[in-house]
Design a protein around this motif. Structure first.
Motif, short mmCIF file in Angstrom:
data_model
loop_
_atom_site.label_atom_id
_atom_site.label_comp_id
_atom_site.label_asym_id
_atom_site.label_seq_id
_atom_site.Cartn_x
_atom_site.Cartn_y
_atom_site.Cartn_z
N HIS A 758 75.35 16.35 72.32
CA HIS A 758 74.44 15.25 71.98
C HIS A 758 74.52 14.87 70.50
CE1 HIS A 758 71.61 15.83 75.70
NE2 HIS A 758 72.90 15.81 76.02
N LEU A 761 76.38 11.88 69.71
CA LEU A 761 75.82 10.61 70.16
C LEU A 761 74.77 10.08 69.19
CD1 LEU A 761 75.33 11.45 73.95
CD2 LEU A 761 77.41 10.78 72.74
N MET A 776 69.05 8.06 71.74
CA MET A 776 68.84 8.54 73.11
C MET A 776 67.35 8.47 73.44
SD MET A 776 71.32 11.90 73.25
CE MET A 776 71.14 12.07 75.02
N ILE A 879 75.04 6.48 76.53
CA ILE A 879 73.67 7.02 76.59
C ILE A 879 72.99 6.57 77.87
CG2 ILE A 879 71.39 6.84 75.53
CD1 ILE A 879 72.77 6.80 72.81
N SER A 883 71.75 9.19 80.75
CA SER A 883 70.31 9.23 81.05
C SER A 883 70.03 9.02 82.53
CB SER A 883 69.58 8.15 80.23
OG SER A 883 69.82 8.33 78.85
#
Length: 918
Positions: A758, A761, A776, A879, A883
Motif C-alpha cells: 500500500h 499507492l 485510498m 485503488i 477496494s
C-alpha cells in the motif's frame, strides 16, 4: 537441580570408534559365538576356520570404519577435479549474509559505493490529515477546515525514509578547478536510488537523498614539533586527524582482520555482503553525526601524531556565531549537520624558538599519500572476502576387494585356488565356503557404495533416482560358478537386488527433512494437506517442493550480478519497481522475497508476476442432444492444442473442474518410469499402464484414456478423460504419454499471487497540495473500532486466484493464509483475497482478477519512471479495483453433520468453515 531445569542437549560427537578397534570387534564377535553356539563350539583359537573368518570380517569392518573417519572434505571431494565442493553446497557468502534490514545494514550498503564517505538513514516525516466524517484523506490540513475537530485526526506515514549523505571530497585529478562536481554527486545519488530499490524492504521506500550540511568551525593552534620532524607531514596528519574527528572515515577490513578482532563467522557475514570488504558494526555506530566538538578531543588527537612535541596554544570557535559568547572548550553542532574546518582556521609550527614556513603544495601531496595508503588498505580488504572451502583429496572410497583373497592359501578360495590334485569333495567344500562368504562380500560392497554416494545424497541439488546403492563384486575366483544371472554393472545390480527395498520417495523425503532441519525449516503441514489432495502423488509432489526450496535457499551470484535471490537471505525484501523495463515488471521473477518464499513453502511452481487469469484450462458451455445446457473441459498445451478432454457432460462448471483436476492427479500419479516399463510389453487394446489406458483403433491407430482404477470397470466413472489425438506407432504413443506427464508436472500452472504494498499507492509525498482524490479509502465507523485509520503504513493486499484446485480447498486456504501471516514481517498487516475467474469465463467487467491484472500492470509501467510522483489515472483505477475485490468461496450447501454422504461434493459446516477474512 530439578529435572525440569536440566538442559537437554544433543552431543556433537556420538562416535565410540569401536568400528576402528579390531580387538574389540573380535572380542564382541566371539561373545556372540559363545551365546549362539557355545554348546557345540568350544575351540576359539586362531587355527579354527570360523575364527579366521571372524578375524577377516573384523579387519574388513575396520577398513570401512577408517574410510568413514576420513576428513569430511575428502569424503565429499568429487571425482572430477574440475569441480569443487562449492558446486555441491552453499558457501558462507551465499547462505550467511542477508539483504539489508536495519539502518546499519543500509549505511554499509551505501558507504560501499565509490564516492560515499558516510551516510545516515532518517525517517521522512509526512503527515496525513483525515476527515472521519466523509472518510477522506489529505496532505493539506486546510482541506478540512470546515470539519469539526472531533471528526478530524492525523497520522504519520511510516516506512518512508530520506538519506543524508556525506560525499567524499572530489579528487582534484578528476575535478580540476571548477570540474563537474555536481554531475558526480548526481551520478552517486542515482546509484544510491538504484541500489536501494534493489534491496528495498517490504512496505518501505526511499523518498529523497540530501547532501549533509556543514557547521563551520575554526581551529587555531601553535604547535612545536620535534627537531627531526617534517613539518609538512605533521601538518598533513593534523588536518587529516581533525577531518576524521569531524567526520570519521569508515575502515574496511579483510575477513582475516575481522577474525583477528574476535568476531565469529556469523557476526562477520551478518547483513549485506559488500564489494570492498567488511565494516565493523561497532565502528559504524560510532561514526554518527557528531553533536559536539570538544577542544580536549582535538588536543589528544594532535598530541598522538608522530613529530608533535607540545601544543603551546590552541582554541576553537564557531565560525557562524563568532560574535556570540561561546564555550571555549565545547561547541554544539547544529542538528543534522557535520562540523567542518572553515577558512578562519590557522596553524603555526616551530622548532624550538624558530618559526617554520609550511609549504602548502607539499602538505597537499602528503595528504594525498595518506589517503592513497588508506585506499590501498581497503583494496587489500576487498581481495579477502571469502571463507576458503577446504579442498578435499578425492579418494575412491567405493573401491573394495573380496575378503576371500585375504584367506590363507590352504583354504583354496583365493586367487590361486586349489591345486590340481585336490579331490572333488575338497573343491565342493571350497565352493561352498566361497558361496557363504559371497554374502559378506556383497554386504561390504554395498556399504562402500553407500559411502561413495554421501556427497550426492547430502548435496542441495541431489538428483539421484535411488537411495540404496551397491556394486558388483568382481575379484572372486570362478565367480560364474557361484551365481547365475549376476549383472555386469552396478546400476543393474542395484536395481535387481535393492529395488524392492528402495522406497526412494519416502527415503528422499527423510533426507530432505534432515537438510531442511539444518535451517530450522519444515514441510509437515504441507505434506499432510497434499496427502488429502493428491493421494499417492503427494509424496513425489512434496519431494519436488522440498527440493526446489533447498535449491533456492541461498543466494547465487556472479560477481555483482545476483542470479538467484535466496529464499532465506531475501525473505523480507520487496520487488524493484525503480527504472525497470517492461519485461522486468510483468512476466517476471522480479517479485518480493516474501512472494517467492511463500510460493516455495506452498509448492507453487510459478511465482512470477503474470496474468493469472490466462490458463491452460478451458471450461465451456454447450447444448447437448437432449437440448440441455451442459459443460465440458479441455486442457491446452503451450501451443493451444487440446491435449486432454472431458468424456462426459456436466450439469455445472464445478463438476467439470472436479473431474478435470482428478484427471490431472491421475496422470501425475503415473511416473515416467511406469510409462517406460509399460511399453516393454506388447501393446494391446485397453492395456493399462499406471492410470493410462491404451486405445487401439480398427485402423491400427493408437490413443489413450485416463482412468480411475478405483471405479467399477463397468461404470462410466472409470474413464475420466481422453486425448483425442491418434498416433501411428507405439514409440509415438509413449512419447505422447511422457509429454503430457512432463507438461502437467512442470509447465502446467494456474497458481500464483500478487502482493501489493500500500505504501507504493501513496500520492506524491513531495507535493504541497492535498491530493484528496488520490488517496485510498479509509475504514471508519463511529461506534466500532476500525483502527488504525492509516491504510498505507505497513499494509499489503495479497491476491490469489480462488478457482484453482488447491486454492478452492478451504483447508489449503487456511494453511496458506497462516503461512503468509507467519512469513510476513511482524509489523506488516495483510489483507488476503481469493478472487476472480479464468479469462473469458465471465464478462470482463465482472472478472475481478482480469481487472486487477490490467490495473496493476498499467500502474507499474507508469510508476517505474515517476518514483515519488504518480500517474493519477492509473493510481485511481488501481485503488478502485483493490477496494472492490471480493473473495470467492467454494460452492456448497449446509448439511447435517450426521448425514452419511455429501451427495453434492461441497460441504459447509457452520462454525467450522471460514467464510470471511480480515
Amino acid at each position: 537441580m530439578s529435572e525440569i531445569d536440566k538442559h537437554i542437549t544433543i552431543p556433537k560427537n556420538v562416535s565410540t570408534e569401536n568400528d576402528l578397534d579390531y580387538h574389540w570387534l573380535r572380542q564382541r564377535g566371539q561373545e556372540y559365538i559363545e551365546q549362539l553356539a557355545g554348546n557345540v563350539w568350544t575351540d576359539y583359537n586362531s587355527h579354527d576356520p570360523g575364527i579366521t573368518i571372524l578375524e577377516l570380517l573384523c579387519y574388513a569392518i575396520t577398513d570401512l570404519g577408517a574410510r568413514i573417519s576420513m576428513p569430511l572434505e575428502n569424503l565429499l571431494a568429487p571425482a572430477d577435479q574440475t569441480t569443487s565442493l562449492k558446486e555441491q553446497f552453499f558457501d558462507a557468502t551465499e547462505i550467511l549474509p542477508s539483504k539489508p534490514v536495519t539502518e546499519a545494514d543500509y549505511r554499509k550498503l551505501f558507504i560501499d559505493i565509490d564516492g560515499v564517505k558516510n551516510c545516515w538513514l532518517q525517517p521522512f516525516n509526512k503527515t496525513v490529515f483525515a476527515n472521519l466524517k466523509h472518510k477522506q484523506l489529505s496532505y493539506d490540513e486546510g482541506d478540512f477546515d470546515a470539519i469539526d475537530a472531533d471528526d478530524k485526526t492525523s497520522f504519520m506515514l511510516n516506512g518512508l525514509y530520506k538519506l543524508i549523505v556525506d560525499f567524499d571530497e572530489p579528487n582534484e585529478d578528476k575535478f580540476p578547478g571548477t570540474g563537474d562536481k555536481k554531475g558526480e554527486i548526481e551520478r552517486i545519488k542515482n546509484e544510491i536510488f538504484a541500489i536501494y530499490h534493489r534491496n528495498r524492504n517490504l512496505c518501505e521506500d526511499l523518498v529523497k537523498i540530501e547532501e549533509v550540511q556543514t557547521h563551520a568551525i575554526a581551529v587555531c593552534a601553535n604547535i612545536e614539533v620535534e627537531p627531526d620532524a617534517n613539518e609538512e607531514m605533521v601538518h598533513a596528519r593534523v588536518l587529516e586527524a581533525i577531518d576524521n574527528y569531524f567526520s570519521p572515515d569508515i575502515t574496511y577490513y579483510s575477513l582475516q582482520q575481522m577474525l583477528n578482532k574476535g568476531y565469529g563467522t556469523e557476526q562477520i557475514f551478518e547483513g549485506p555482503l559488500l564489494q570492498n570488504g567488511f565494516i565493523d558494526t561497532v565502528e559504524l555506530e560510532n561514526a554518527k553525526l557528531r553533536e559536539q566538538v570538544r577542544l580536549s578531543d582535538i588536543m589528544q588527537l594532535i598530541m598522538a601524531i608522530d613529530g608533535v612535541k607540545v601544543i603551546h596554544e590552541i582554541s576553537i570557535k564557531d565560525c557562524k556565531n563568532a560574535s556570540d559568547e561561546n564555550n571555549e572548550w565545547l561547541i554544539c553542532v547544529e542538528q543534522g549537520k557535520k562540523p567542518k574546518l572553515c577558512a578562519d582556521s590557522a596553524f603555526s609550527y616551530k622548532k624550538g624558538v624558530l618559526p617554520l614556513n609550511v609549504n602548502s603544495l607539499l602538505v597537499r601531496k602528503f595528504r594525498q599519500e595518506i589517503r592513497a595508503a588508506k585506499l590501498e588498505a581497503n583494496q587489500a580488504a576487498k581481495a579477502d572476502r571469502h571463507l576458503k572451502i577446504p579442498t578435499g583429496t578425492f579418494t575412491d572410497v567405493k573401491k573394495t576387494t573380496s575378503i576371500q583373497n585375504h584367506f590363507p592359501e590352504v583354504y583354496g578360495i583365493g586367487e590361486s585356488g586349489l591345486t590340481s590334485q585336490a579331490t572333488v569333495k575338497r573343491k565342493v567344500q571350497a565352493k561352498q565356503l566361497q558361496g557363504y562368504l559371497l554374502f559378506f562380500d556383497q554386504v561390504l560392497a554395498s556399504y562402500f557404495a553407500h559411502l561413495n554416494q554421501v556427497k550426492n545424497l547430502l548435496a542441495v541439488d541431489n538428483s539421484l533416482a535411488t537411495t540404496y546403492f551397491t556394486q558388483v563384486v568382481t575379484d572372486v575366483l570362478d565367480f560364474s560358478d557361484l551365481v547365475n544371472d549376476y549383472p555386469a554393472n552396478d546400476e543393474e545390480l542395484t536395481r535387481k537386488i535393492l529395488a524392492g527395498l528402495d522406497d526412494n520417495i519416502n527415503r528422499k523425503n527423510q533426507i530432505l527433512d534432515h537438510l531442511l532441519g539444518r535451517f530450522a525449516e519444515k514441510f509437515t503441514d504441507y505434506a499432510f494437506l497434499m496427502k488429502q489432495l493428491y493421494g499417492s502423488y503427494a509424496d513425489r509432489a512434496v519431494v519436488n517442493a522440498k527440493q526446489n526450496f533447498l535449491l533456492e535457499y541461498g543466494e547465487k551470484a556472479n560477481g555483482n550480478q545476483i542470479l538467484n535471490k535466496g529464499i532465506s537471505n531475501w525473505r523480507g525484501s520487496a520487488f524493484n519497481y525503480y527504472h525497470q523495463s517492461p519485461e522486468h515488471l510483468w512476466d517476471t521473477h522480479n517479485v518480493s522475497g516474501l512472494q517467492k518464499r511463500v510460493a516455495r513453502l506452498c509448492g507453487i511452481k510459478d511465482f512470477s508476476r503474470r496474468n493469472l487469469s490466462e490458463s491452460y484450462v478451458e471450461i465451456y458451455e454447450l447444448t447437448n442432444v437432449d437440448g440441455k445446457d451442459v459443460f465440458r473441459w479441455h486442457i491446452n498445451n503451450q501451443n493451444g492444442i487440446h491435449i486432454l478432454s472431458a468424456t462426459e457432460d456436466y450439469p455445472a462448471p464445478r463438476y467439470a473442474e472436479e473431474e478435470l483436476y482428478q484427471a490431472v492427479v491421475k496422470i501425475l500419479e503415473t511416473t515416467p518410469e511406469e510409462i517406460i516399463a509399460g511399453f516393454e510389453k506388447e501393446l494391446t487394446d485397453q492395456l493399462v499402464i499406471g492410470n493410462f489406458e491404451v486405445q487401439l483403433s480398427d485402423q491400427g491407430k493408437y490413443s489413450f484414456n485416463i482412468i480411475n482404477l478405483n471405479a467399477n470397470p463397468e461404470s462410466t466413472d472409470r474413464i475420466i478423460a481422453r486425448q483425442f489425438i491418434y498416433y501411428n506407432s507405439p514409440p509415438d504413443l509413449k512419447e505422447a504419454m511422457l509429454d503430457i506427464q512432463r507438461f502437467l508436472s512442470k509447465d502446467f500452472a494456474e497458481e500464483g499471487m500478487f502482493i501489493i504494498e500500500h505504501i507504493l499507492l501513496r500520492p506524491d509525498v513531495t507535493s504541497l497540495h492535498g491530493l484528496t482524490k488520490q488517496f485510498m479509502p479509509i475504514c471508519f465507523k463511529k461506534d466500532e473500532d476500525c483502527m488504525p485509520i492509516d491504510p498505507y503504513s505497513y499494509r499489503v493486499t495479497v491476491v490469489l486466484p480462488g478457482w484453482t484446485y488447491r486454492f478452492a480447498n478451504v483447508d489449503f486456504r487456511n494453511f496458506m493464509e497462516e503461512q503468509i501471516r507467519r512469513e510476513l514481517p511482524a509489523h506488516v498487516l495483510a489483507r488476503i483475497c481469493w478472487i476472480g475467474n479464468r479469462k473469458d469465463k465471465v464478462k470482463e467487467e465482472d472478472n475481478d482478477m482480469l481487472k486487477l491484472e490490467n490495473a496493476w500492470k498499467t500502474f507499474l509501467l507508469k510508476k517505474t519512471n515517476l518514483n515519488q510522483a504518480q500517474d493519477k489515472l492509473s493510481l485511481h483505477e488501481l485503488i478502485k479495483v483493490i477496494s472492490e475485490l471480493t473473495t470467492i468461496y467454494p460452492a456448497g450447501r449446509l448439511i447435517d453433520c450426521d448425514e452419511e454422504e455429501d451427495k453434492t461434493g461441497g460441504r459447509i459446516v457452520l462454525g467450522r468453515t471460514n467464510i470471511g477474512n480480515l
